[in-house]
Structures are given as structure tokens and as C-alpha cells.
Motif scaffolding. Structure first.
Motif, PDB file in Angstrom:
ATOM      1  N   LEU A 109     -45.835 -45.418 -19.509  1.00  0.00           N
ATOM      2  CA  LEU A 109     -45.461 -46.461 -18.552  1.00  0.00           C
ATOM      3  C   LEU A 109     -45.381 -47.816 -19.258  1.00  0.00           C
ATOM      4  CD1 LEU A 109     -44.861 -47.340 -15.638  1.00  0.00           C
ATOM      5  CD2 LEU A 109     -47.339 -47.578 -15.320  1.00  0.00           C
ATOM      6  N   ARG A 110     -46.360 -48.111 -20.088  1.00  0.00           N
ATOM      7  CA  ARG A 110     -46.355 -49.365 -20.839  1.00  0.00           C
ATOM      8  C   ARG A 110     -45.125 -49.445 -21.742  1.00  0.00           C
ATOM      9  NH1 ARG A 110     -47.220 -50.018 -25.657  1.00  0.00           N
ATOM     10  NH2 ARG A 110     -48.427 -48.115 -25.932  1.00  0.00           N
ATOM     11  N   ARG A 111     -44.798 -48.357 -22.463  1.00  0.00           N
ATOM     12  CA  ARG A 111     -43.629 -48.362 -23.342  1.00  0.00           C
ATOM     13  C   ARG A 111     -42.343 -48.540 -22.541  1.00  0.00           C
ATOM     14  NH1 ARG A 111     -46.637 -44.232 -25.522  1.00  0.00           N
ATOM     15  NH2 ARG A 111     -45.229 -42.614 -24.723  1.00  0.00           N
ATOM     16  N   TYR A 112     -42.259 -47.898 -21.386  1.00  0.00           N
ATOM     17  CA  TYR A 112     -41.096 -48.075 -20.518  1.00  0.00           C
ATOM     18  C   TYR A 112     -40.966 -49.535 -20.095  1.00  0.00           C
ATOM     19  CZ  TYR A 112     -38.890 -48.527 -15.966  1.00  0.00           C
ATOM     20  OH  TYR A 112     -38.145 -48.979 -14.911  1.00  0.00           O
ATOM     21  N   ILE A 113     -42.044 -50.117 -19.610  1.00  0.00           N
ATOM     22  CA  ILE A 113     -42.017 -51.503 -19.127  1.00  0.00           C
ATOM     23  C   ILE A 113     -41.630 -52.467 -20.251  1.00  0.00           C
ATOM     24  CG2 ILE A 113     -43.495 -53.380 -18.272  1.00  0.00           C
ATOM     25  CD1 ILE A 113     -44.936 -51.169 -16.609  1.00  0.00           C
ATOM     26  N   GLU A 114     -42.103 -52.208 -21.460  1.00  0.00           N
ATOM     27  CA  GLU A 114     -41.831 -53.089 -22.594  1.00  0.00           C
ATOM     28  C   GLU A 114     -40.487 -52.815 -23.261  1.00  0.00           C
ATOM     29  OE1 GLU A 114     -45.218 -52.506 -25.109  1.00  0.00           O
ATOM     30  OE2 GLU A 114     -46.552 -53.654 -23.783  1.00  0.00           O
ATOM     31  N   HIS A 115     -39.829 -51.718 -22.933  1.00  0.00           N
ATOM     32  CA  HIS A 115     -38.566 -51.350 -23.585  1.00  0.00           C
ATOM     33  C   HIS A 115     -37.535 -52.469 -23.397  1.00  0.00           C
ATOM     34  CE1 HIS A 115     -34.891 -49.164 -24.473  1.00  0.00           C
ATOM     35  NE2 HIS A 115     -35.651 -48.252 -25.064  1.00  0.00           N
ATOM     36  N   PRO A 116     -36.804 -52.814 -24.450  1.00  0.00           N
ATOM     37  CA  PRO A 116     -35.820 -53.900 -24.350  1.00  0.00           C
ATOM     38  C   PRO A 116     -34.763 -53.695 -23.260  1.00  0.00           C
ATOM     39  CG  PRO A 116     -36.194 -53.323 -26.647  1.00  0.00           C
ATOM     40  CD  PRO A 116     -36.933 -52.312 -25.819  1.00  0.00           C
ATOM     41  N   ALA A 117     -34.319 -52.479 -23.028  1.00  0.00           N
ATOM     42  CA  ALA A 117     -33.324 -52.232 -21.978  1.00  0.00           C
ATOM     43  C   ALA A 117     -33.920 -52.495 -20.597  1.00  0.00           C
ATOM     44  CB  ALA A 117     -32.790 -50.805 -22.071  1.00  0.00           C
ATOM     45  N   HIS A 118     -35.175 -52.109 -20.398  1.00  0.00           N
ATOM     46  CA  HIS A 118     -35.838 -52.390 -19.129  1.00  0.00           C
ATOM     47  C   HIS A 118     -36.012 -53.895 -18.953  1.00  0.00           C
ATOM     48  CE1 HIS A 118     -39.506 -53.075 -16.652  1.00  0.00           C
ATOM     49  NE2 HIS A 118     -38.854 -52.259 -15.840  1.00  0.00           N
ATOM     50  N   GLN A 119     -36.475 -54.564 -19.992  1.00  0.00           N
ATOM     51  CA  GLN A 119     -36.678 -56.005 -19.913  1.00  0.00           C
ATOM     52  C   GLN A 119     -35.367 -56.743 -19.641  1.00  0.00           C
ATOM     53  OE1 GLN A 119     -39.535 -57.927 -19.913  1.00  0.00           O
ATOM     54  NE2 GLN A 119     -40.438 -55.909 -19.589  1.00  0.00           N
ATOM     55  N   ALA A 120     -34.275 -56.272 -20.206  1.00  0.00           N
ATOM     56  CA  ALA A 120     -32.970 -56.894 -19.964  1.00  0.00           C
ATOM     57  C   ALA A 120     -32.562 -56.729 -18.501  1.00  0.00           C
ATOM     58  CB  ALA A 120     -31.919 -56.297 -20.899  1.00  0.00           C
ATOM     59  N   GLY A 121     -32.785 -55.548 -17.942  1.00  0.00           N
ATOM     60  CA  GLY A 121     -32.469 -55.324 -16.532  1.00  0.00           C
ATOM     61  C   GLY A 121     -33.322 -56.180 -15.624  1.00  0.00           C
ATOM     62  N   VAL A 122     -34.598 -56.269 -15.916  1.00  0.00           N
ATOM     63  CA  VAL A 122     -35.515 -57.098 -15.124  1.00  0.00           C
ATOM     64  C   VAL A 122     -35.053 -58.553 -15.155  1.00  0.00           C
ATOM     65  CG1 VAL A 122     -37.863 -58.028 -15.059  1.00  0.00           C
ATOM     66  CG2 VAL A 122     -37.501 -55.572 -15.324  1.00  0.00           C
ATOM     67  N   ALA A 123     -34.626 -59.032 -16.313  1.00  0.00           N
ATOM     68  CA  ALA A 123     -34.163 -60.415 -16.427  1.00  0.00           C
ATOM     69  C   ALA A 123     -32.969 -60.667 -15.514  1.00  0.00           C
ATOM     70  CB  ALA A 123     -33.811 -60.740 -17.875  1.00  0.00           C
ATOM     71  N   LEU A 124     -32.073 -59.686 -15.407  1.00  0.00           N
ATOM     72  CA  LEU A 124     -30.927 -59.829 -14.501  1.00  0.00           C
ATOM     73  C   LEU A 124     -31.397 -59.922 -13.052  1.00  0.00           C
ATOM     74  CD1 LEU A 124     -28.476 -57.236 -16.074  1.00  0.00           C
ATOM     75  CD2 LEU A 124     -28.302 -59.734 -16.188  1.00  0.00           C
ATOM     76  N   TRP A 125     -32.249 -58.998 -12.635  1.00  0.00           N
ATOM     77  CA  TRP A 125     -32.709 -58.944 -11.236  1.00  0.00           C
ATOM     78  C   TRP A 125     -33.532 -60.172 -10.869  1.00  0.00           C
ATOM     79  CZ3 TRP A 125     -31.671 -55.716  -7.171  1.00  0.00           C
ATOM     80  CH2 TRP A 125     -30.822 -54.635  -7.453  1.00  0.00           C
ATOM     81  N   ARG A 126     -34.233 -60.731 -11.815  1.00  0.00           N
ATOM     82  CA  ARG A 126     -35.060 -61.909 -11.543  1.00  0.00           C
ATOM     83  C   ARG A 126     -34.211 -63.082 -11.031  1.00  0.00           C
ATOM     84  NH1 ARG A 126     -37.890 -62.029 -16.253  1.00  0.00           N
ATOM     85  NH2 ARG A 126     -39.480 -60.694 -15.360  1.00  0.00           N
TER      86      ARG A 126
END
Length: 97
Positions: free
Chosen positions: A68-85
Motif C-alpha cells: 500500500l505504501r509503495r502504491y501510494i508513493e508510486h510516481p504515477a499515483h502521485q501524478a494522478g493525485v496531483a491532477l485530482w487535487r
């Protein structure tokens, strides 16, 4: 296994046809094929029009808290989160099953 659930609410005045929303949806739809820690991945728009309903949901699963931590920290996940924010808020629940 850990289930990771996220419910998104679009900000006031933001509609699904907003280009930012379309980009965020596309980014999240792609995550299932980009992040190896994901054992299950689905996301989509809510079909309910009830006043308490959220607009968009992610339902996913990973092996354990490290995954879960690796998923949350993954660059693709972080990029998506930045868009939704930029246009939404969300709530999460992570639970073992």
C-alpha cells in the motif's frame, strides 16, 4: 490483503466534462496497468443521483501495508493525485480482508 477505497467529490461548479476531470479520470484508469503492487483495480463514475453520493470511486487491493505504501508513493499515483487535487476532495478507507 488490504482493500483501498477512495470516494471523490467534485468541487462546486466542476462538471465531468471539464478537461481537467477527463485527464484525472484517464490517469486513474491507467494505474491498474502501471503499478505492479495492485492486485485488483477498478474505478468509475457513480451512477446514483442521491444527495449524499460521491461522484467517482476507486476500489483496489494490495497484498499488505508495505505494498500500500509503495502504491501510494508510486510516481504515477502521485501524478494522478496531483491532477485530482485541482478539482476534487476525497475520503479513503483501507482495511484488511
Amino acid at each position: 490483503m488490504i482493500r483501498h477505497l477512495v470516494l471523490f467529490k467534485l468541487d462546486e461548479g466542476v462538471e465531468r466534462d471539464d478537461p481537467r476531470v477527463a485527464a484525472g479520470d484517464a490517469a486513474f484508469r491507467a494505474l491498474g496497468g502501471q503499478i505492479e503492487e495492485l492486485r485488483f483495480w477498478e474505478c468509475g463514475w457513480n451512477v446514483s443521483d442521491r444527495p449524499i453520493a460521491y461522484d467517482y470511486a476507486i476500489n483496489s487491493a494490495v497484498e499488505d501495508t508495505d505494498a500500500l505504501r509503495r502504491y501510494i508513493e508510486h510516481p504515477a499515483h502521485q501524478a494522478g493525485v496531483a491532477l485530482w487535487r485541482e478539482f476534487a476532495t476525497w475520503v479513503i478507507a483501507d482495511y484488511e480482508f
